[in-house]
Design a protein around this motif. Structure first.
Motif, PDB file in Angstrom:
ATOM      1  N   GLY A 138      -8.601   6.280   3.754  1.00  0.00           N
ATOM      2  CA  GLY A 138      -8.991   5.006   3.178  1.00  0.00           C
ATOM      3  C   GLY A 138      -7.998   4.534   2.141  1.00  0.00           C
ATOM      4  N   GLN A 139      -8.291   3.412   1.514  1.00  0.00           N
ATOM      5  CA  GLN A 139      -7.425   2.929   0.454  1.00  0.00           C
ATOM      6  C   GLN A 139      -8.287   2.366  -0.656  1.00  0.00           C
ATOM      7  N   THR A 140      -7.767   2.333  -1.839  1.00  0.00           N
ATOM      8  CA  THR A 140      -8.500   1.825  -2.986  1.00  0.00           C
ATOM      9  C   THR A 140      -7.576   0.967  -3.827  1.00  0.00           C
ATOM     10  N   TYR A 144      -3.497   2.287  -2.971  1.00  0.00           N
ATOM     11  CA  TYR A 144      -3.000   3.613  -2.611  1.00  0.00           C
ATOM     12  C   TYR A 144      -4.083   4.423  -1.928  1.00  0.00           C
ATOM     13  N   ASP A 145      -3.659   5.425  -1.193  1.00  0.00           N
ATOM     14  CA  ASP A 145      -4.553   6.478  -0.734  1.00  0.00           C
ATOM     15  C   ASP A 145      -3.850   7.810  -0.956  1.00  0.00           C
ATOM     16  N   HIS A 146      -4.623   8.886  -0.989  1.00  0.00           N
ATOM     17  CA  HIS A 146      -4.084  10.209  -1.298  1.00  0.00           C
ATOM     18  C   HIS A 146      -4.383  11.141  -0.132  1.00  0.00           C
ATOM     19  N   LEU A 147      -3.333  11.613   0.508  1.00  0.00           N
ATOM     20  CA  LEU A 147      -3.457  12.516   1.661  1.00  0.00           C
ATOM     21  C   LEU A 147      -3.066  13.934   1.234  1.00  0.00           C
ATOM     22  N   PHE A 148      -4.002  14.858   1.337  1.00  0.00           N
ATOM     23  CA  PHE A 148      -3.732  16.269   1.116  1.00  0.00           C
ATOM     24  C   PHE A 148      -3.565  16.948   2.471  1.00  0.00           C
ATOM     25  N   HIS A 163       0.840  -1.195   0.000  1.00  0.00           N
ATOM     26  CA  HIS A 163       0.000   0.000   0.000  1.00  0.00           C
ATOM     27  C   HIS A 163       0.878   1.249   0.000  1.00  0.00           C
ATOM     28  N   ILE A 164       0.501   2.236  -0.799  1.00  0.00           N
ATOM     29  CA  ILE A 164       1.269   3.474  -0.938  1.00  0.00           C
ATOM     30  C   ILE A 164       0.383   4.667  -0.594  1.00  0.00           C
ATOM     31  N   THR A 202      -3.117  11.501 -10.274  1.00  0.00           N
ATOM     32  CA  THR A 202      -2.686  10.435  -9.359  1.00  0.00           C
ATOM     33  C   THR A 202      -3.589   9.217  -9.486  1.00  0.00           C
ATOM     34  N   ARG A 203      -4.880   9.453  -9.551  1.00  0.00           N
ATOM     35  CA  ARG A 203      -5.846   8.366  -9.692  1.00  0.00           C
ATOM     36  C   ARG A 203      -5.632   7.609 -11.006  1.00  0.00           C
TER      37      ARG A 203
END
Length: 324
Positions: A311-313, A36-40, A3-4, A24-25
């Motif tokens: 979360g993660q996808t 992956y998940d994306h943290l802003f 997971h990234i 990114t998606r």
């Protein structure tokens, strides 16, 4: 699956956050063996950046947001975001799209092959030649005087394994020079070159002060050479002053009635030595300020709000879910 977490610091980037999210998606939808998940992490933006991020997080559980209580600067906020990431590896990707998101695919491939740190370096940039030349001069100067081997043309864009993040957490630097810390750790660093494009939307939030701040931080964090140069300069200038004074004394004794010292040499000497003193006092103040910041041990940021818990996808879900 590995997971990234992709961490994107932003401040007043209303014109770019949707684009960097979509890019990114799209890229991770083509990588089949990772999630992956994306943290802003938003630095108290005053435009519509936060509202746009809320809309994105409402439709995509893989997106989480940290909103800072105030603007904590371009040094502390990204580091806090990195330390909050949950992935087996973390990618630092700025919101302005001047670091090409496409390179993340190569980051992941090399990381899965065993590289603990994979970074992007920019030997070329599509910016004004004068400013790029100044950056190159600075990078070369800092690299020469640093007590560790620093990486030239490196801004932080890259992938960092979880063990690297945990080491950074243990260091617990309240005002970190991230580029230098990566070199301090000592792990092998894989460098991937790229040409930095011009910013397409919005304006840069960097100004003279922010650039000066990070430049001085890089010097004071990783080199004692300026302090030693100050000591050497003191000895040299005192020796020159002694020689000049002896020459003036000899000339006055030999030509007592003809030789006039005048006020100009005295004024020039006074202003010169005063300038040298002010320069080195200011330099010493930078080191003292760095020590004070470290001694205070204040938190990197104070959070006002978190949206989603991170979360993660999967890659397949990336293509099935609706995007912006």
């Amino acid at each position: 699956m590995k997971h990234i977490t992709v961490v994107t610091p932003c401040f007043n980037e209303e014109e770019n956050v949707e684009a960097v999210y979509s890019e990114t998606r799209r890229i991770f939808s083509t990588i089949s063996n990772v999630t992956y998940d994306h943290l802003f992490i938003d630095n108290a933006s005053t435009d519509s950046t936060v509202s746009k991020l809320r809309d994105i997080a409402a439709i995509d559980p893989a997106v989480s947001i940290i909103i800072n209580a105030r603007n904590f600067g371009h040094i502390r906020s990204p580091m806090h975001g990195l330390l909050q990431a949950k992935g087996d590896a973390v990618i630092l990707l700025v919101a302005d799209l001047q670091d090409p998101p496409e390179l993340m695919r190569s980051f992941v491939e090399n990381w899965l092959a065993g590289a603990p740190i994979v970074i992007g370096v920019k030997p070329e940039a599509k910016e004004a030649a004068f400013f790029f030349a100044l950056r190159r001069i600075y990078y070369r100067l800092v690299t020469r005087i640093a007590n560790v081997k620093l990486i030239q043309n490196f801004t932080g864009f890259g992938l960092y394994d979880r063990k690297v993040i945990e080491i950074l957490r243990e260091i617990n630097d309240p005002y970190p020079y991230f580029r230098g810390l990566i070199c301090e750790i000592g792990f092998d660093v894989l460098q991937l070159p790229y040409v930095q494009p011009r910013r397409k939307r919005g304006i840069s939030k960097n100004n003279f002060y922010t650039l000066y701040d990070i430049a001085m931080l890089g010097i004071t964090s990783h080199s004692k050479v300026p302090l030693r140069l100050a000591t050497i300069a003191g000895f040299v200038l005192s020796g020159i002053s002694l020689c000049v004074s002896l020459v003036y004394l000899a000339l006055k004794l030999l030509y007592w009635n003809k030789f006039l010292m005048g006020s100009a040499p005295m004024l020039i000497g006074l202003f010169f030595f005063s300038s040298v003193q002010l320069f080195f006092i200011g330099l010493l103040g930078e080191y003292v300020g760095a020590i004070l910041t470290y001694a205070q041990k204040r938190p990197l940021v104070i959070e006002r709000e978190r949206i989603n818990s991170g979360g993660q996808t999967t890659s397949r879900q990336c293509t099935e879910q609706s995007g912006l």
